[in-house]
Design a protein around this motif. Structure first.
Motif, PDB file in Angstrom:
ATOM      1  N   THR A   1       0.951  -0.825   0.050  1.00  0.00           N
ATOM      2  CA  THR A   1      -0.069  -0.066   0.048  1.00  0.00           C
ATOM      3  C   THR A   1       1.066   1.415   0.012  1.00  0.00           C
ATOM      4  N   THR A   2       1.885   0.827   0.105  1.00  0.00           N
ATOM      5  CA  THR A   2       2.747   2.440   0.744  1.00  0.00           C
ATOM      6  C   THR A   2       3.728   2.481  -0.523  1.00  0.00           C
ATOM      7  N   ALA A   3       4.518   1.349  -1.564  1.00  0.00           N
ATOM      8  CA  ALA A   3       5.335   1.554  -2.027  1.00  0.00           C
ATOM      9  C   ALA A   3       6.997   2.280  -1.623  1.00  0.00           C
ATOM     10  N   PRO A   4       7.238   1.896  -0.133  1.00  0.00           N
ATOM     11  CA  PRO A   4       8.880   2.456   0.002  1.00  0.00           C
ATOM     12  C   PRO A   4      10.065   1.997  -1.134  1.00  0.00           C
ATOM     13  N   ASP A   5      10.889   3.291  -0.493  1.00  0.00           N
ATOM     14  CA  ASP A   5      11.963   2.831  -1.503  1.00  0.00           C
ATOM     15  C   ASP A   5      12.976   1.428  -0.600  1.00  0.00           C
ATOM     16  N   VAL A   6      12.185   1.293   0.216  1.00  0.00           N
ATOM     17  CA  VAL A   6      13.384   0.400   1.343  1.00  0.00           C
ATOM     18  C   VAL A   6      12.765  -0.011   2.707  1.00  0.00           C
ATOM     19  N   ALA A   7      12.569  -1.270   2.520  1.00  0.00           N
ATOM     20  CA  ALA A   7      11.894  -2.433   3.623  1.00  0.00           C
ATOM     21  C   ALA A   7      13.214  -2.750   4.935  1.00  0.00           C
TER      22      ALA A   7
END
Length: 202
Positions: A43-49
């Motif tokens: 849902t957030t499409a982050p650059d990094v997890a």
């Protein structure tokens, strides 16, 4: 940089959130288990997890499972695994190192840039273990030092900065490493990756 944090210990998760926010990162969410993490990334499409390697419900390899799924679903999302344990079979950052904001920030930036990050403690363990003599034993101390930095994911430019030597010197040592390890130039493979694999597997 947009970051998602997956850590089941609330205090550590909140601490990481505060530390990274203070360092200028945008924390878009936190999760305490694998399903919540995957939903959050979707849902957030982050650059990094930033993911704990051992998460509920079994506290075994949920973090590794998450990394595999995230890389398949979201190839543009980088993953940095955290662990409390030193196991040479995995590549990650040890939790004891995340309390230095500069180390954590550097690791996040490097994985987002497409680099591979392996905690230096893993490299030290690999260097110190007993093994059968092989091509790696032909390397000079400086060549082994440079190969160890390559295994941590450092570029030639970064190695120059780390060792305070010129780009030409680094290139010369890297070529010598390839030659001594018998890794010929080929359009079908990366000599740098093959050298690191030889180092990690020795």
């Amino acid at each position: 940089m947009r970051v998602v944090i997956a850590e089941d210990m609330v205090l550590l998760r909140e601490g990481l959130t505060r530390l990274l926010t203070d360092a200028g990162f945008n924390i878009v969410g936190g999760a305490g288990d694998l399903p919540d993490l995957l939903t959050l990334v979707d849902t957030t499409a982050p650059d990094v997890a930033l993911i704990d390697i051992k998460m509920p419900p079994t506290h075994t390899d949920e973090g590794l499972q998450a990394a595999t799924i995230i890389r398949k679903r979201h190839p543009g999302t980088a993953v940095l695994l955290l662990s409390s344990y030193l196991e040479a079979s995995s590549g990650y950052l040890l939790k004891e190192r995340i309390y230095d904001p500069a180390v954590l920030a550097d690791a996040l930036k490097r994985v987002c840039a497409g680099e591979c990050v392996i905690d230096p403690a893993i490299i030290s363990q690999l260097l110190g273990r007993s093994r059968v003599r092989g091509p790696l034993d032909e390397l000079t101390e400086r060549e082994r030092e440079i190969l160890a930095l390559m295994a941590e994911g450092h570029s030639n430019h970064s190695i120059c900065d780390q060792l305070v030597i010129s780009p030409r010197t680094v290139e010369s040592h890297v070529r010598s490493v390839f030659m001594k390890l018998g890794i010929a130039e080929s359009p079908d493979s990366s000599r740098r990756v093959l050298a690191v694999l030889a180092f990690l597997q020795a």
